[in-house]
Design a protein around this motif. Structure first.
Motif, PDB file in Angstrom:
ATOM      1  N   PRO A 142      -8.593  -5.445  -4.663  1.00 54.34           N
ATOM      2  CA  PRO A 142      -7.406  -5.881  -3.868  1.00 54.34           C
ATOM      3  C   PRO A 142      -6.579  -4.691  -3.328  1.00 54.34           C
ATOM      4  O   PRO A 142      -5.968  -4.537  -2.215  1.00 54.34           O
ATOM      5  N   ASN A 143      -6.554  -3.492  -4.307  1.00 51.20           N
ATOM      6  CA  ASN A 143      -5.715  -2.364  -3.765  1.00 51.20           C
ATOM      7  C   ASN A 143      -6.441  -1.529  -3.011  1.00 51.20           C
ATOM      8  O   ASN A 143      -5.916  -0.961  -2.011  1.00 51.20           O
ATOM      9  N   PRO A 171      -2.501   4.185 -13.153  1.00 49.74           N
ATOM     10  CA  PRO A 171      -2.000   3.604 -14.459  1.00 49.74           C
ATOM     11  C   PRO A 171      -2.418   2.194 -14.691  1.00 49.74           C
ATOM     12  O   PRO A 171      -2.852   1.810 -15.511  1.00 49.74           O
ATOM     13  N   TYR A 172      -2.274   1.406 -13.487  1.00 48.07           N
ATOM     14  CA  TYR A 172      -2.360   0.054 -13.670  1.00 48.07           C
ATOM     15  C   TYR A 172      -3.834  -0.484 -13.737  1.00 48.07           C
ATOM     16  O   TYR A 172      -3.921  -1.715 -14.471  1.00 48.07           O
ATOM     17  N   LEU A 189      -1.898  -8.062   2.649  1.00 48.16           N
ATOM     18  CA  LEU A 189      -2.671  -7.275   1.281  1.00 48.16           C
ATOM     19  C   LEU A 189      -1.588  -6.836   0.536  1.00 48.16           C
ATOM     20  O   LEU A 189      -1.564  -6.689  -0.720  1.00 48.16           O
ATOM     21  N   SER A 200       4.181   2.278 -12.388  1.00 49.74           N
ATOM     22  CA  SER A 200       2.904   2.184 -11.965  1.00 49.74           C
ATOM     23  C   SER A 200       1.988   1.811 -12.868  1.00 49.74           C
ATOM     24  O   SER A 200       0.864   1.645 -12.794  1.00 49.74           O
ATOM     25  N   SER A 201       2.408   1.327 -13.822  1.00 42.56           N
ATOM     26  CA  SER A 201       1.549   0.614 -14.948  1.00 42.56           C
ATOM     27  C   SER A 201       1.328  -1.017 -14.405  1.00 42.56           C
ATOM     28  O   SER A 201       0.559  -1.542 -15.311  1.00 42.56           O
ATOM     29  N   LEU A 202       2.045  -1.524 -13.570  1.00 42.27           N
ATOM     30  CA  LEU A 202       1.938  -2.644 -13.351  1.00 42.27           C
ATOM     31  C   LEU A 202       1.034  -2.701 -11.879  1.00 42.27           C
ATOM     32  O   LEU A 202       1.480  -1.838 -11.031  1.00 42.27           O
ATOM     33  N   ASN A 203       0.274  -3.861 -11.783  1.00 39.37           N
ATOM     34  CA  ASN A 203      -0.560  -3.804 -10.384  1.00 39.37           C
ATOM     35  C   ASN A 203       0.485  -4.251  -9.474  1.00 39.37           C
ATOM     36  O   ASN A 203       0.944  -5.336  -9.479  1.00 39.37           O
ATOM     37  N   TRP A 223       7.353  -9.326  -7.093  1.00 36.73           N
ATOM     38  CA  TRP A 223       6.434  -8.147  -7.317  1.00 36.73           C
ATOM     39  C   TRP A 223       7.010  -7.244  -8.035  1.00 36.73           C
ATOM     40  O   TRP A 223       8.146  -6.839  -8.092  1.00 36.73           O
ATOM     41  N   HIS A 232       7.400  -4.365  -7.460  1.00 44.43           N
ATOM     42  CA  HIS A 232       8.277  -3.008  -6.689  1.00 44.43           C
ATOM     43  C   HIS A 232       9.529  -3.802  -6.533  1.00 44.43           C
ATOM     44  O   HIS A 232      10.509  -2.934  -6.183  1.00 44.43           O
ATOM     45  N   PRO A 253       2.273  -6.232  -0.813  1.00 45.28           N
ATOM     46  CA  PRO A 253       3.730  -6.815  -0.742  1.00 45.28           C
ATOM     47  C   PRO A 253       4.580  -5.877  -0.583  1.00 45.28           C
ATOM     48  O   PRO A 253       5.747  -6.146  -0.205  1.00 45.28           O
ATOM     49  N   ARG A 254       4.344  -4.827  -1.031  1.00 52.09           N
ATOM     50  CA  ARG A 254       5.194  -3.549  -0.833  1.00 52.09           C
ATOM     51  C   ARG A 254       5.781  -3.366   0.761  1.00 52.09           C
ATOM     52  O   ARG A 254       6.904  -2.929   0.986  1.00 52.09           O
ATOM     53  N   GLY A 304     -10.609  -7.933  -9.844  1.00 56.54           N
ATOM     54  CA  GLY A 304      -9.389  -8.591  -9.636  1.00 56.54           C
ATOM     55  C   GLY A 304      -8.261  -7.588  -9.404  1.00 56.54           C
ATOM     56  O   GLY A 304      -7.044  -7.833  -8.911  1.00 56.54           O
ATOM     57  N   HIS A 305      -8.624  -6.485 -10.059  1.00 58.03           N
ATOM     58  CA  HIS A 305      -7.168  -5.243 -10.028  1.00 58.03           C
ATOM     59  C   HIS A 305      -7.366  -4.360  -9.190  1.00 58.03           C
ATOM     60  O   HIS A 305      -6.629  -3.642  -8.492  1.00 58.03           O
ATOM     61  N   ILE A 337      -0.138  -7.779  -7.580  1.00 59.93           N
ATOM     62  CA  ILE A 337      -0.305  -8.971  -8.408  1.00 59.93           C
ATOM     63  C   ILE A 337       1.382  -9.594  -8.661  1.00 59.93           C
ATOM     64  O   ILE A 337       1.914  -8.609  -9.425  1.00 59.93           O
ATOM     65  N   TRP A 371     -14.139  -5.454 -18.076  1.00 58.01           N
ATOM     66  CA  TRP A 371     -14.216  -4.403 -16.847  1.00 58.01           C
ATOM     67  C   TRP A 371     -14.930  -5.124 -15.357  1.00 58.01           C
ATOM     68  O   TRP A 371     -14.068  -4.693 -14.631  1.00 58.01           O
TER      69      TRP A 371
END
Ligand SMILES: Nc1ncnc2c1ncn2[C@@H]1O[C@H](COP(=O)(O)OP(=O)(O)OP(=O)(O)O)[C@@H](O)[C@H]1O
Ligand SMILES: [Mg+2]
Lengths: 313, 326
Positions: free
Chosen positions: A224-225, A202-203, A298, B96-99, B146, B148, A300-301, A220-221, B102, A214
């Motif tokens: 990195p994930n 979704p992000y 990489l 889940s809609s935010l990266n 962040w 989370h 943060p969680r 950028g989005h 980042i 795009w």
């Protein structure tokens, strides 16, 4: 962070101790080194003398403690073949192995990751199908088959490149390509699926919905994930810089660590085998440690409660 | 009405199966429109299609214009300026809609840079102001958090801040409170209403809850199986619901006062896309079905200013009115 590092280091140490012990046990169980080195028809007195000289006449557990104590003091023993320090023998071979595995790693990363990203971005297109077909071919063909195939075409048929040995840089080309292609294939497939997974999140839709072009969404989005799982595989490849070329070195008779290991095992040259295994374990463990740290960087969680994504320490 | 956004005969299909079967909808500047209907009726797809956010396999036809400018098939550069800059959208699942990799402040600043050319300290100051505006406590410090580290409600506020960053003329809120606790739901809905009053932007509130929509919107569109079956100003819809499906939804609402009673759910379920009846899609579940319902899809019939319904009973009523007027 300190606690995180501490637990990781402890784990690394345990892994190394286990590898060293395992090597010791397997090698002692799989035949009498004295008999093998001296030859089957050596006089029994000579064999006995050899045993006494190398401490092989003592109980196994005493041998183990001697061996372990010596390692702790930095003494990895001497080759039973020519009496030189095992560590010197092994160290001499490292540059030759790295001369293959480092360029191969560059190929894996430089070819595999961009190919995987391109395939994911053009999902189900001709490009995607072509990349995936090559990737499947690349990692289902075993490296010795690929190596022999390349030798057949480029050395035997075309005569462009030498088939084995280590006299010039041209000798390195075929083994490097053999090593690189398989890894690039694995990395391409892995990167593609990581990227597809991320692009469906979704992000990514949020980023598009707020007007991010795009290209910037991808760079950028998404990347990195997608990098987070990909780093595991690259880390594993870095970990196999020393040990990953055993087969290819044998196929191309390249005098690296891998060939040294094969020869030492055949000869029951205990100290050398153990030294190589220790080195391999240490590179693996080190690269795993780096992967863990990279994860934290990489993602943060994972910074607060670290957790392993792949268990191969 | 001088529409801000006009959808005309908007149709979407996935792998040959129709999800939207011709949506006609106008949103006026500053207006709050509610879009209700059961899960899968096409509420989200309607707006994702208008903004070009559906996956490539979706086939989209018809027209979606923003003050006369066609959005369907528009150049990427045009769409990137519209998205977030003129029409912003927030989604159901804020977590889940935010990266995740980042910092939330940067996700707001990115929108500020894209749509208002702000950078560095100016962007950061504006991001903080937006955080304050959407009610994120301790905004200055939160900028570096962040996703989370925040609760669902907080993350939805961040999403709203991102949406506001581009000063859009329309905010499409796609079930913005479904994933949140009941108390937080009310706060977010109040926030949306306050923001609309402060900024004058139009709001499309997507929900499967007619009660939520009735509280926050001027006008309601009821969707069923990829079509709008009835639309009317809120008060009018509650006074004179015409489509049996709307009646069903109203019957499912808990009464505001008086003893609680069991919700009257509508029996049956939405027909599968591949088994859509030739006539009215609601007919198989309709208590007032007649043989005529199965002949053709009923068109939308105007019943009163701003009120129309797509039901043959409405058609009959319309004819009656014309006769009386003549
Ligand atoms: N990406 C997709 N691929 C295939 N079918 C899809 C896709 N997105 C939506 N659909 C289909 O389109 C139809 C409408 O979906 P939509 O998400 O608009 O429903 P909704 O009214 O928003 O429901 P909900 O209340 O569950 O969000 C559904 O039947 C759904 O299966
Ligand atoms: Mg939806």
């Amino acid at each position: 962070m300190i606690r995180f590092l501490g637990s990781r280091l402890l784990r690394a140490a345990v892994t190394i101790v286990m590898v060293v012990t395992f090597a010791f046990v397997v090698l002692r169980l799989s035949g009498d080194p004295a008999q093998i080195i001296m030859g089957a028809d050596a006089p029994p007195e000579a064999v006995e003398a050899f045993r006494a000289a190398w401490g092989l006449d003592q109980p196994v557990w005493i041998q183990y403690f001697h061996y372990f104590g010596a390692i702790l003091q930095g003494d990895l023993g001497r080759s039973m073949r020519d009496g030189r320090d095992a560590i010197v023998l092994v160290a001499e071979r490292i540059p030759a192995t790295l001369a293959l595995t480092l360029p191969a790693l560059a190929i894996k990363v430089g070819l595999g990751i961009p190919a995987g990203i391109t395939a994911a971005l053009h999902r189900n297109s001709f490009i995607d199908r072509a990349v995936m077909m090559l990737a499947v071919a690349g990692f289902t063909v075993p490296s010795f088959v690929l190596g022999l195939l390349l030798v057949l075409v480029f050395a035997v048929q075309l005569g462009w490149l030498p088939s084995g040995g280590q006299d010039s840089w041209r000798h390195a080309i075929l083994p490097i390509i053999t090593l690189g292609i398989g890894g690039a294939a694995v990395l391409a497939r892995f990167t593609r699926s990581a990227m597809l997974e991320v692009l469906g999140q979704p992000y990514i839709r949020t980023a598009s919905a707020k007007g991010v072009p795009w290209r910037a969404v991808v760079w950028g989005h998404a990347l990195p994930n997608a990098a987070i799982p990909t780093v595991t595989i690259v880390g594993f490849m870095v970990g196999s810089l020393i040990a990953g070329a055993v087969v290819v070195e044998s196929v191309f008779s390249w005098p690296g660590v891998g060939r040294l290991l094969v020869v030492a095992v055949a000869n029951r040259d205990l100290a050398v085998v153990q030294c190589v295994l220790l080195l391999v374990a240490m590179t693996m463990v080190t690269s795993n440690l780096i992967v863990d740290l990279l994860y934290g960087l990489l993602d943060p969680r994972l910074r607060n409660q670290p957790r392993r994504a792949a268990g191969m320490a | 009405m001088n529409a801000l956004v006009s959808l005309r005969n908007l149709r979407v299909s996935f792998d040959g199966q129709a999800a939207l079967r011709g949506i006609d909808l106008d949103v006026a500047p500053g207006e709050a429109v509610g879009l209700v209907g059961e899960s899968g009726c096409g509420k989200s797809v309607t707006w994702l299609a208008a903004l070009g956010l559906l996956p490539a396999k979706a086939r989209v036809t018809g027209s979606a214009t923003l003050q006369g400018q066609e959005l369907l098939g528009a150049a990427p550069a045009v769409l990137d300026r519209v998205r977030g800059g003129r029409i912003a959208m927030i989604f159901q699942d804020p977590a889940s809609s935010l990266n995740p990799v980042i910092r939330i402040g940067r996700q707001v600043e990115e929108a500020l840079r894209l749509h208002r050319g702000m950078q560095g300290a100016a962007a950061r100051a504006e991001a903080k102001r937006l955080f304050d505006q959407v009610g994120i406590p301790d905004a200055a410090r939160r900028l570096d958090a962040w996703p989370h580290e925040l609760s669902g409600g907080q993350n939805q506020r961040v999403m709203i801040a991102i949406a506001l960053a581009g000063r859009p003329e329309l905010l499409v809120a796609d079930e913005p409170t479904t994933a949140l606790d009941v108390t937080i739901q009310a706060q977010i809905l109040t926030l949306l209403q306050d923001l609309r009053r402060e900024t004058g932007m139009a709001l499309v509130l997507i929900s499967h809850d007619l009660g939520v929509v009735a509280d926050s919107c001027d006008r309601v569109c009821v969707m069923y199986a990829g079509r709008i079956v009835e639309q009317a100003p809120v008060a009018r819809l509650f006074e004179a619901p015409t489509h049996p499906y709307t009646n069903g939804l109203l019957g499912a609402l808990p009464p505001l006062d008086g003893p609680r009673r069991r919700l009257a759910a509508i029996p049956g379920s939405v027909p599968e896309p591949w088994a859509m009846p030739k006539g009215c899609a609601f007919a198989p579940r309709c208590a007032e079905r007649s043989p005529a319902c199965d002949i053709a899809v009923p068109g939308a019939v105007p019943l009163a200013p701003g009120h129309q319904a797509a039901c043959i009973r409405a058609t009959a009523m319309g004819l009656l009115k014309e006769t009386v007027a003549a």
